[in-house]
Design a protein around this motif. Structure first.
Motif, PDB file in Angstrom:
ATOM      1  N   LEU A   1      -9.606  -5.382   4.948  1.00 46.13           N
ATOM      2  CA  LEU A   1      -8.407  -5.838   5.647  1.00 46.13           C
ATOM      3  C   LEU A   1      -7.213  -4.945   5.325  1.00 46.13           C
ATOM      4  CD1 LEU A   1      -8.608  -9.737   5.323  1.00 46.13           C
ATOM      5  CD2 LEU A   1      -8.790  -8.370   7.412  1.00 46.13           C
ATOM      6  N   GLY A   2      -7.095  -4.540   4.053  1.00 48.55           N
ATOM      7  CA  GLY A   2      -6.011  -3.638   3.678  1.00 48.55           C
ATOM      8  C   GLY A   2      -6.080  -2.321   4.420  1.00 48.55           C
ATOM      9  N   LEU A   3      -7.297  -1.782   4.581  1.00 47.26           N
ATOM     10  CA  LEU A   3      -7.461  -0.522   5.305  1.00 47.26           C
ATOM     11  C   LEU A   3      -7.138  -0.686   6.788  1.00 47.26           C
ATOM     12  CD1 LEU A   3     -10.779   0.662   3.625  1.00 47.26           C
ATOM     13  CD2 LEU A   3      -8.554   1.770   3.378  1.00 47.26           C
ATOM     14  N   VAL A   4      -7.585  -1.766   7.384  1.00 47.82           N
ATOM     15  CA  VAL A   4      -7.360  -1.979   8.819  1.00 47.82           C
ATOM     16  C   VAL A   4      -5.874  -2.129   9.122  1.00 47.82           C
ATOM     17  CG1 VAL A   4      -7.723  -3.594  10.729  1.00 47.82           C
ATOM     18  CG2 VAL A   4      -9.634  -2.978   9.234  1.00 47.82           C
ATOM     19  N   PHE A   5      -5.210  -3.012   8.380  1.00 48.66           N
ATOM     20  CA  PHE A   5      -3.786  -3.227   8.639  1.00 48.66           C
ATOM     21  C   PHE A   5      -2.938  -2.099   8.052  1.00 48.66           C
ATOM     22  CE2 PHE A   5      -5.458  -7.546   9.128  1.00 48.66           C
ATOM     23  CZ  PHE A   5      -4.878  -7.898  10.351  1.00 48.66           C
ATOM     24  N   GLY A   6      -3.460  -1.422   7.023  1.00 45.08           N
ATOM     25  CA  GLY A   6      -2.735  -0.273   6.473  1.00 45.08           C
ATOM     26  C   GLY A   6      -2.628   0.855   7.470  1.00 45.08           C
ATOM     27  N   GLU A   7      -3.671   1.056   8.270  1.00 42.97           N
ATOM     28  CA  GLU A   7      -3.614   2.088   9.306  1.00 42.97           C
ATOM     29  C   GLU A   7      -2.502   1.788  10.303  1.00 42.97           C
ATOM     30  OE1 GLU A   7      -6.637   4.226  12.487  1.00 42.97           O
ATOM     31  OE2 GLU A   7      -6.653   2.049  12.244  1.00 42.97           O
TER      32      GLU A   7
ATOM     33  N   GLU B   1      -0.009   8.519   3.525  1.00 39.86           N
ATOM     34  CA  GLU B   1       0.706   7.340   4.006  1.00 39.86           C
ATOM     35  C   GLU B   1      -0.261   6.190   4.291  1.00 39.86           C
ATOM     36  OE1 GLU B   1       3.939   5.746   4.056  1.00 39.86           O
ATOM     37  OE2 GLU B   1       4.507   7.684   4.918  1.00 39.86           O
ATOM     38  N   PHE B   2      -1.365   6.502   4.927  1.00 35.54           N
ATOM     39  CA  PHE B   2      -2.376   5.498   5.248  1.00 35.54           C
ATOM     40  C   PHE B   2      -2.951   4.865   3.986  1.00 35.54           C
ATOM     41  CE2 PHE B   2      -7.146   5.239   5.889  1.00 35.54           C
ATOM     42  CZ  PHE B   2      -7.133   3.905   6.283  1.00 35.54           C
ATOM     43  N   PHE B   3      -3.339   5.687   3.015  1.00 37.41           N
ATOM     44  CA  PHE B   3      -3.944   5.154   1.801  1.00 37.41           C
ATOM     45  C   PHE B   3      -2.939   4.342   0.982  1.00 37.41           C
ATOM     46  CE2 PHE B   3      -6.726   8.918   2.585  1.00 37.41           C
ATOM     47  CZ  PHE B   3      -7.874   8.197   2.850  1.00 37.41           C
ATOM     48  N   ALA B   4      -1.678   4.777   0.967  1.00 35.54           N
ATOM     49  CA  ALA B   4      -0.657   4.034   0.231  1.00 35.54           C
ATOM     50  C   ALA B   4      -0.427   2.663   0.864  1.00 35.54           C
ATOM     51  CB  ALA B   4       0.643   4.833   0.191  1.00 35.54           C
ATOM     52  N   CYS B   5      -0.307   2.637   2.187  1.00 38.51           N
ATOM     53  CA  CYS B   5      -0.101   1.359   2.885  1.00 38.51           C
ATOM     54  C   CYS B   5      -1.301   0.443   2.703  1.00 38.51           C
ATOM     55  CB  CYS B   5       0.138   1.617   4.375  1.00 38.51           C
ATOM     56  SG  CYS B   5       1.711   2.427   4.754  1.00 38.51           S
ATOM     57  N   ALA B   6      -2.502   1.008   2.801  1.00 39.50           N
ATOM     58  CA  ALA B   6      -3.718   0.203   2.654  1.00 39.50           C
ATOM     59  C   ALA B   6      -3.803  -0.403   1.258  1.00 39.50           C
ATOM     60  CB  ALA B   6      -4.945   1.064   2.945  1.00 39.50           C
ATOM     61  N   PHE B   7      -3.451   0.378   0.237  1.00 43.33           N
ATOM     62  CA  PHE B   7      -3.515  -0.167  -1.127  1.00 43.33           C
ATOM     63  C   PHE B   7      -2.497  -1.280  -1.331  1.00 43.33           C
ATOM     64  CE2 PHE B   7      -1.590  -0.275  -5.336  1.00 43.33           C
ATOM     65  CZ  PHE B   7      -2.659  -0.810  -6.036  1.00 43.33           C
ATOM     66  N   VAL B   8      -1.259  -1.072  -0.889  1.00 44.21           N
ATOM     67  CA  VAL B   8      -0.224  -2.084  -1.086  1.00 44.21           C
ATOM     68  C   VAL B   8      -0.636  -3.398  -0.428  1.00 44.21           C
ATOM     69  CG1 VAL B   8       2.139  -2.727  -0.477  1.00 44.21           C
ATOM     70  CG2 VAL B   8       1.669  -0.449  -1.384  1.00 44.21           C
ATOM     71  N   LEU B   9      -1.165  -3.314   0.788  1.00 40.34           N
ATOM     72  CA  LEU B   9      -1.591  -4.533   1.476  1.00 40.34           C
ATOM     73  C   LEU B   9      -2.778  -5.178   0.763  1.00 40.34           C
ATOM     74  CD1 LEU B   9      -1.291  -3.499   5.224  1.00 40.34           C
ATOM     75  CD2 LEU B   9       0.180  -5.050   3.934  1.00 40.34           C
ATOM     76  N   SER B  10      -3.734  -4.377   0.310  1.00 42.11           N
ATOM     77  CA  SER B  10      -4.888  -4.931  -0.409  1.00 42.11           C
ATOM     78  C   SER B  10      -4.444  -5.638  -1.689  1.00 42.11           C
ATOM     79  CB  SER B  10      -5.884  -3.819  -0.739  1.00 42.11           C
ATOM     80  OG  SER B  10      -6.410  -3.233   0.435  1.00 42.11           O
TER      81      SER B  10
END
Length: 378
Positions: free
Chosen positions: A22-28, A116-125
């Motif tokens: 979910l973090g990866l999907v919404f992080g994108e 940017e994608f990996f940072a957003c995905a981690f924060v959301l996860s």
């Protein structure tokens, strides 16, 4: 481990993997909308993932975190979301998993790397994991634990820093962070990493291979080579120099043009990009049209289309004949310049332009010249 415990362990692992996905999907989506990394710290080029690359990332992260969460569950039990200590371990595992997996993808795969994608995905996860801990604690202990859940998790996270797992996580984070910082600030290091990535990802075999066109001739970052009418071969170097290898042997490299002082700093995607000869080059109009980024002033970058007269006697005289046809200021990040210069069979000059990191201004010819193909009379 009994059957019920195995089932609980499997459910716990699947729940944690679901959080990562979910973090990866919404992080994108978050990264596409602007992301989280401040541009005054690091400036990265936009590197959106296509469908197949995105699913490759999903599968790679799922496999890596499956190993991590299985190990944590084996060591700490299946009581996920019920105890702050267990959630802190899951958080540490997630940090190490994101750091090392993204770093591995950067070095060992051909997919575009988007911090940017990996940072957003981690924060959301991490937020999803914290929300799971919050809900689990409240369900177990009631509303009296409303404030104890987040403080307990934060306290356990800091306490665990002193453990071996905490040290491992810190090192796991520092490796890609330091690498990224040096990569965007040191061009020599960036070039070395790029060579490593190419060597690790280039396939062997096949029917195609590279071979020297002219033995013994070497150039510094050659961007383009063209045959002039008459057979002479011209090579454009990224740093702002043009060499000629005279026909028929092409064994004598002669510097014919040097505008390197105008190019200045040739890093990222800056420098000389393309050139072409005037359509009447063989008939006496010995003009060369060159597109390059002028970074002679470290505070300003300007993309230029310039014309040079090669009929002058010396390199210095030819270089001094520069006539700037287009000068387009751009942001100082150095990405997406474009730069193909071609004369068509109709005698017009065609120039491709990148959006120069200004997505909102591309293909708006009433405002600027970004993100398109221009046609001009020479």
């Amino acid at each position: 481990m009994t059957g019920s415990k195995k089932l609980n362990a499997a459910i716990s692992i699947l729940a944690l993997l679901g959080i990562v996905v979910l973090g990866l999907v919404f992080g994108e989506k978050w990264a596409a909308a602007g992301g989280i990394i401040p541009r005054f710290l690091f400036v990265f080029p936009d590197a959106p993932l296509n469908h197949s690359d995105f699913w490759f990332v999903i599968k790679t992260f799922t496999a890596a975190h499956l190993i991590i969460f299985t190990g944590i569950t084996w060591a700490a039990g299946a009581n996920v979301f019920n105890q702050p200590r267990r959630t802190a371990l899951d958080l540490y595992g997630m940090i190490a998993g994101f750091a090392l997996t993204s770093f591995g993808l950067f070095l060992l795969s051909e997919i575009p790397f988007d911090p940017e994608f990996f940072a957003c995905a981690f924060v959301l996860s991490a937020l999803f994991l914290a929300a799971g801990q919050f809900i689990g604690t409240v369900r177990q202990d009631g509303m009296s634990a409303l404030w104890r859940a987040p403080t307990g998790l934060i306290g356990q996270a800091f306490t665990s820093l002193k453990s071996l797992a905490g040290v491992f996580v810190v090192v796991s984070v520092l490796i890609p962070v330091v690498t990224a910082a040096v990569y965007v600030t040191n061009q020599d290091f960036a070039n070395a990493v790029t060579r490593l990535r190419v060597s690790l990802n280039s396939g062997g075999g096949g029917d195609w291979k590279f071979t020297d066109l002219y033995d013994g001739q070497r150039f510094l970052q050659p961007m383009l080579g063209r045959f002039a009418p008459g057979g002479d071969f011209y090579v454009l170097e990224r740093g702002g120099k043009v060499y000629k290898l005279a026909a028929p042997k092409h064994d004598n490299k002669e510097l014919v043009l040097d505008f390197s002082a105008n190019v200045g700093i040739a890093e990222k995607e800056n420098g000389a990009q393309g050139f072409d000869f005037h359509p009447n080059f063989a008939g006496g109009t010995e003009q060369l049209f060159v597109y390059y980024t002028d970074y002679s002033d470290p505070e300003h970058q300007v993309n230029k289309l310039s014309r040079f007269d090669l009929s002058a006697a010396t390199v210095e005289e030819r270089s001094s004949t520069e006539f700037v046809l287009i000068a387009q200021g751009r942001r100082n990040d150095g990405f997406h310049n474009g730069g193909t210069v071609v004369f068509g069979p109709d005698g017009f000059l065609y120039l491709s332009l990148g959006e120069m990191s200004a997505d909102e201004e591309r293909q708006t010819i009433d405002r600027n010249l970004r993100g398109g193909v221009l046609r001009s009379i020479p």
